[in-house]
Write a protein that holds these residues in place. Structure first.
Motif, PDB file in Angstrom:
ATOM      1  N   THR A   4       0.821  -1.203   0.000  1.00 56.80           N
ATOM      2  CA  THR A   4       0.000   0.000   0.000  1.00 56.80           C
ATOM      3  C   THR A   4       0.856   1.255   0.000  1.00 56.80           C
ATOM      4  OG1 THR A   4      -1.856   1.100   1.101  1.00 56.80           O
ATOM      5  CG2 THR A   4      -0.194   0.117   2.526  1.00 56.80           C
ATOM      6  N   LEU A   5       0.219   2.364  -0.390  1.00 57.15           N
ATOM      7  CA  LEU A   5       0.866   3.674  -0.480  1.00 57.15           C
ATOM      8  C   LEU A   5       0.061   4.694   0.332  1.00 57.15           C
ATOM      9  CD1 LEU A   5       1.526   3.816  -4.333  1.00 57.15           C
ATOM     10  CD2 LEU A   5       3.309   4.150  -2.627  1.00 57.15           C
ATOM     11  N   PRO A   6       0.010   4.583   1.638  1.00 57.02           N
ATOM     12  CA  PRO A   6      -0.808   5.515   2.414  1.00 57.02           C
ATOM     13  C   PRO A   6      -0.216   6.921   2.438  1.00 57.02           C
ATOM     14  CG  PRO A   6       0.447   4.107   3.876  1.00 57.02           C
ATOM     15  CD  PRO A   6       0.688   3.599   2.491  1.00 57.02           C
ATOM     16  N   PHE A   7      -1.096   7.907   2.353  1.00 45.81           N
ATOM     17  CA  PHE A   7      -0.707   9.317   2.427  1.00 45.81           C
ATOM     18  C   PHE A   7      -1.565   9.984   3.491  1.00 45.81           C
ATOM     19  CE2 PHE A   7      -1.440  13.708   0.519  1.00 45.81           C
ATOM     20  CZ  PHE A   7      -0.260  14.235   1.008  1.00 45.81           C
ATOM     21  N   LEU A   8      -0.957  10.757   4.349  1.00 41.82           N
ATOM     22  CA  LEU A   8      -1.628  11.418   5.471  1.00 41.82           C
ATOM     23  C   LEU A   8      -2.220  10.420   6.454  1.00 41.82           C
ATOM     24  CD1 LEU A   8      -3.321  14.489   3.716  1.00 41.82           C
ATOM     25  CD2 LEU A   8      -1.138  14.383   4.952  1.00 41.82           C
ATOM     26  N   ALA A   9      -1.585   9.270   6.551  1.00 44.56           N
ATOM     27  CA  ALA A   9      -1.879   8.314   7.621  1.00 44.56           C
ATOM     28  C   ALA A   9      -0.676   8.342   8.553  1.00 44.56           C
ATOM     29  CB  ALA A   9      -2.105   6.915   7.058  1.00 44.56           C
ATOM     30  N   GLY A  10      -0.820   9.004   9.688  1.00 43.67           N
ATOM     31  CA  GLY A  10       0.293   9.158  10.610  1.00 43.67           C
ATOM     32  C   GLY A  10       0.684   7.849  11.268  1.00 43.67           C
ATOM     33  N   PRO A  11       1.750   7.870  12.071  1.00 41.15           N
ATOM     34  CA  PRO A  11       2.215   6.627  12.700  1.00 41.15           C
ATOM     35  C   PRO A  11       1.141   5.889  13.486  1.00 41.15           C
ATOM     36  CG  PRO A  11       3.858   8.349  12.950  1.00 41.15           C
ATOM     37  CD  PRO A  11       2.650   9.004  12.353  1.00 41.15           C
ATOM     38  N   ARG A  12       0.285   6.630  14.173  1.00 41.97           N
ATOM     39  CA  ARG A  12      -0.775   5.961  14.936  1.00 41.97           C
ATOM     40  C   ARG A  12      -1.743   5.237  14.014  1.00 41.97           C
ATOM     41  NH1 ARG A  12      -4.693   9.434  18.802  1.00 41.97           N
ATOM     42  NH2 ARG A  12      -6.589   8.380  18.158  1.00 41.97           N
ATOM     43  N   ALA A  13      -2.205   5.900  12.965  1.00 45.58           N
ATOM     44  CA  ALA A  13      -3.114   5.254  12.009  1.00 45.58           C
ATOM     45  C   ALA A  13      -2.432   4.086  11.322  1.00 45.58           C
ATOM     46  CB  ALA A  13      -3.595   6.274  10.984  1.00 45.58           C
ATOM     47  N   PRO A  52       3.206  -7.764   2.984  1.00 51.35           N
ATOM     48  CA  PRO A  52       3.032  -6.622   2.079  1.00 51.35           C
ATOM     49  C   PRO A  52       3.971  -5.470   2.412  1.00 51.35           C
ATOM     50  CG  PRO A  52       1.292  -6.655   3.708  1.00 51.35           C
ATOM     51  CD  PRO A  52       2.102  -7.897   3.939  1.00 51.35           C
ATOM     52  N   ARG A  53       4.296  -4.687   1.389  1.00 48.03           N
ATOM     53  CA  ARG A  53       5.057  -3.465   1.588  1.00 48.03           C
ATOM     54  C   ARG A  53       4.126  -2.356   2.070  1.00 48.03           C
ATOM     55  NH1 ARG A  53       7.683  -2.453  -4.097  1.00 48.03           N
ATOM     56  NH2 ARG A  53       8.372  -0.519  -3.076  1.00 48.03           N
ATOM     57  N   VAL A  54       4.646  -1.489   2.917  1.00 44.71           N
ATOM     58  CA  VAL A  54       3.910  -0.322   3.392  1.00 44.71           C
ATOM     59  C   VAL A  54       4.768   0.890   3.074  1.00 44.71           C
ATOM     60  CG1 VAL A  54       2.853   0.828   5.359  1.00 44.71           C
ATOM     61  CG2 VAL A  54       2.811  -1.678   5.209  1.00 44.71           C
ATOM     62  N   VAL A  55       4.433   1.562   1.980  1.00 41.73           N
ATOM     63  CA  VAL A  55       5.243   2.667   1.474  1.00 41.73           C
ATOM     64  C   VAL A  55       4.527   3.965   1.842  1.00 41.73           C
ATOM     65  CG1 VAL A  55       6.375   3.641  -0.557  1.00 41.73           C
ATOM     66  CG2 VAL A  55       5.983   1.171  -0.420  1.00 41.73           C
ATOM     67  N   ALA A  56       4.930   4.558   2.953  1.00 37.95           N
ATOM     68  CA  ALA A  56       4.222   5.717   3.502  1.00 37.95           C
ATOM     69  C   ALA A  56       4.712   7.010   2.863  1.00 37.95           C
ATOM     70  CB  ALA A  56       4.426   5.784   5.015  1.00 37.95           C
ATOM     71  N   LEU A  57       3.772   7.780   2.313  1.00 39.00           N
ATOM     72  CA  LEU A  57       4.087   9.100   1.783  1.00 39.00           C
ATOM     73  C   LEU A  57       3.897  10.126   2.882  1.00 39.00           C
ATOM     74  CD1 LEU A  57       3.039   7.398  -0.882  1.00 39.00           C
ATOM     75  CD2 LEU A  57       3.262   9.646  -1.924  1.00 39.00           C
ATOM     76  N   VAL A  58       4.956  10.881   3.166  1.00 38.85           N
ATOM     77  CA  VAL A  58       4.961  11.771   4.334  1.00 38.85           C
ATOM     78  C   VAL A  58       5.421  13.168   3.922  1.00 38.85           C
ATOM     79  CG1 VAL A  58       5.882  12.128   6.641  1.00 38.85           C
ATOM     80  CG2 VAL A  58       5.547   9.792   5.793  1.00 38.85           C
ATOM     81  N   PRO A  59       4.598  14.195   4.117  1.00 44.87           N
ATOM     82  CA  PRO A  59       5.071  15.563   3.865  1.00 44.87           C
ATOM     83  C   PRO A  59       6.221  15.888   4.806  1.00 44.87           C
ATOM     84  CG  PRO A  59       2.676  15.487   4.146  1.00 44.87           C
ATOM     85  CD  PRO A  59       3.199  14.159   4.579  1.00 44.87           C
ATOM     86  N   ALA A  60       7.289  16.451   4.256  1.00 47.51           N
ATOM     87  CA  ALA A  60       8.467  16.713   5.089  1.00 47.51           C
ATOM     88  C   ALA A  60       9.297  17.846   4.509  1.00 47.51           C
ATOM     89  CB  ALA A  60       9.325  15.460   5.221  1.00 47.51           C
ATOM     90  N   VAL A  61       9.786  18.702   5.386  1.00 44.38           N
ATOM     91  CA  VAL A  61      10.690  19.792   4.991  1.00 44.38           C
ATOM     92  C   VAL A  61      11.710  19.991   6.102  1.00 44.38           C
ATOM     93  CG1 VAL A  61      10.912  22.217   4.351  1.00 44.38           C
ATOM     94  CG2 VAL A  61       8.836  20.964   3.715  1.00 44.38           C
ATOM     95  N   ASN A  91       8.821   2.567  12.910  1.00 36.91           N
ATOM     96  CA  ASN A  91       8.418   1.798  14.085  1.00 36.91           C
ATOM     97  C   ASN A  91       6.955   1.397  14.032  1.00 36.91           C
ATOM     98  OD1 ASN A  91      11.024   2.085  15.066  1.00 36.91           O
ATOM     99  ND2 ASN A  91      10.524   3.840  16.357  1.00 36.91           N
ATOM    100  N   ALA A  92       6.143   2.157  13.293  1.00 39.57           N
ATOM    101  CA  ALA A  92       4.718   1.841  13.159  1.00 39.57           C
ATOM    102  C   ALA A  92       4.460   0.792  12.092  1.00 39.57           C
ATOM    103  CB  ALA A  92       3.931   3.116  12.846  1.00 39.57           C
ATOM    104  N   GLY A  93       5.501   0.403  11.339  1.00 37.60           N
ATOM    105  CA  GLY A  93       5.334  -0.654  10.357  1.00 37.60           C
ATOM    106  C   GLY A  93       5.602  -0.276   8.920  1.00 37.60           C
ATOM    107  N   ALA A  94       5.982   0.965   8.655  1.00 41.33           N
ATOM    108  CA  ALA A  94       6.328   1.349   7.284  1.00 41.33           C
ATOM    109  C   ALA A  94       7.596   0.619   6.852  1.00 41.33           C
ATOM    110  CB  ALA A  94       6.534   2.857   7.182  1.00 41.33           C
TER     111      ALA A  94
END
Length: 309
Positions: free
Chosen positions: A180-189, A210-219, A277-280
């Motif tokens: 999956t490619l979750p976006f705006l799902a924080g570590p808790r979700a 399964p792969r968990v490829v988390a998209l995270v806004p970052a600067v 740590n949440a599984g990404a």
């Protein structure tokens, strides 16, 4: 953990969009980022852009994040994916999505109906097209039975990822896709909802983890307050979309901008570790241009330093 970056969006500046994206991909590769990702828009095709970039940038893994299944057909998407896979020498990964109802219905003038059922049928038809070059499938919402082979020399089946966050979509993704490619799902979700549901579905279907490829806004920036305000404004659109609203609620966030990782290298790296740590299994940094070019380059350097660490 592999850390990638999104190559399209506010980062791109130049007279020729494709040339500008190629330059960004070379920069990401030089910085050490593991992968580059292309959001699907209406003015370019994400898979085609990945193919062009991957043909001239030799080491960067490339993916789409993500192509909506509405208004598309699995036979044609399979051909796009195999073309990109051949052009990149096996470094392409196909990211799919349901899309946002307002955009689907306004852009394509089709009803956003039974999205999870459509996703299931789309993936059911797509998998044999990618692996066997043919399929004979007739569902309620779509059919696929090409009389010519859907295969391409030099193109192995690419991984298929789905931007799924709801329970039903995660079940379908775990059964039929590679991750999956979750976006705006924080570590808790991610840790309490996305990863358990996805993993259980994959295990029940006898599929690999399964792969968990988390998209995270970052600067990475010293202008934390300013960039945080930009993030609040830029990401506000997603707060009105039910799937993202639910992910924000599960993350304990009122505003989408709260999930952006903004601060110095140590702060952003710590935030990325929380996703791991949440599984990404991988993290893709997106919206990295919100603080300007200097901050984007600083963020991409961090992505390269952390990738594989």
């Amino acid at each position: 953990m592999d850390i990638g970056v999104v190559l399209t969006g506010s980062n791109v500046a130049g007279d020729n969009y494709v040339d500008a994206v190629v330059a960004l991909a070379r920069e990401a590769e030089a910085a050490g980022a593991a992968s580059g990702w292309f959001a699907q828009r209406l003015d370019y095709d994400a898979a085609a852009l990945a193919a062009v970039v991957g043909h001239v940038v030799p080491r960067l893994a490339l993916g789409t994040s993500a192509i909506p299944v509405f208004a598309r057909h699995p036979v044609l998407v399979a051909g796009q994916a195999l073309t990109a896979q051949a052009a990149t020498g096996g470094r392409f990964q196909l990211g799919l999505a349901l899309g946002a109802k307002p955009l689907v219905e306004s852009a394509f003038q089709i009803p956003f109906e039974r999205p999870v059922a459509l996703l299931r049928e789309f993936l059911t038809a797509l998998r044999p097209l990618l692996t066997d070059g043919t399929v004979d499938y007739r569902g309620e919402l779509l059919g696929a039975a090409p009389t010519l082979p859907v295969s391409l020399p030099g193109a192995e089946p690419p991984p298929v990822l789905v931007a799924a966050m709801g329970s039903q979509a995660l079940r379908v993704t775990g059964e039929l896709a590679d991750g999956t490619l979750p976006f705006l799902a924080g570590p808790r979700a991610l840790g309490e909802h996305v990863v358990p549901a996805l993993t259980a579905a994959a295990e029940a279907a006898g599929r690999p983890a399964p792969r968990v490829v988390a998209l995270v806004p970052a600067v990475v920036t010293a202008e934390v307050a300013r960039v945080r305000e930009v993030a609040t404004q830029e990401l506000a659109f997603y707060e009105s979309i039910p799937s993202y609203r639910r992910a924000l609620d599960l993350s304990g966030a009122d505003r989408a901008g709260e999930l952006a990782l903004v601060g110095d290298e140590e702060t952003v790296a710590a935030g990325i570790r929380r996703y791991r740590n949440a599984g990404a299994t991988e993290v893709i940094l997106t919206q990295t241009g919100m603080g300007g070019e200097a901050a984007r380059r600083r963020t991409w350097r961090l992505a390269g330093e952390l990738s594989g660490a």
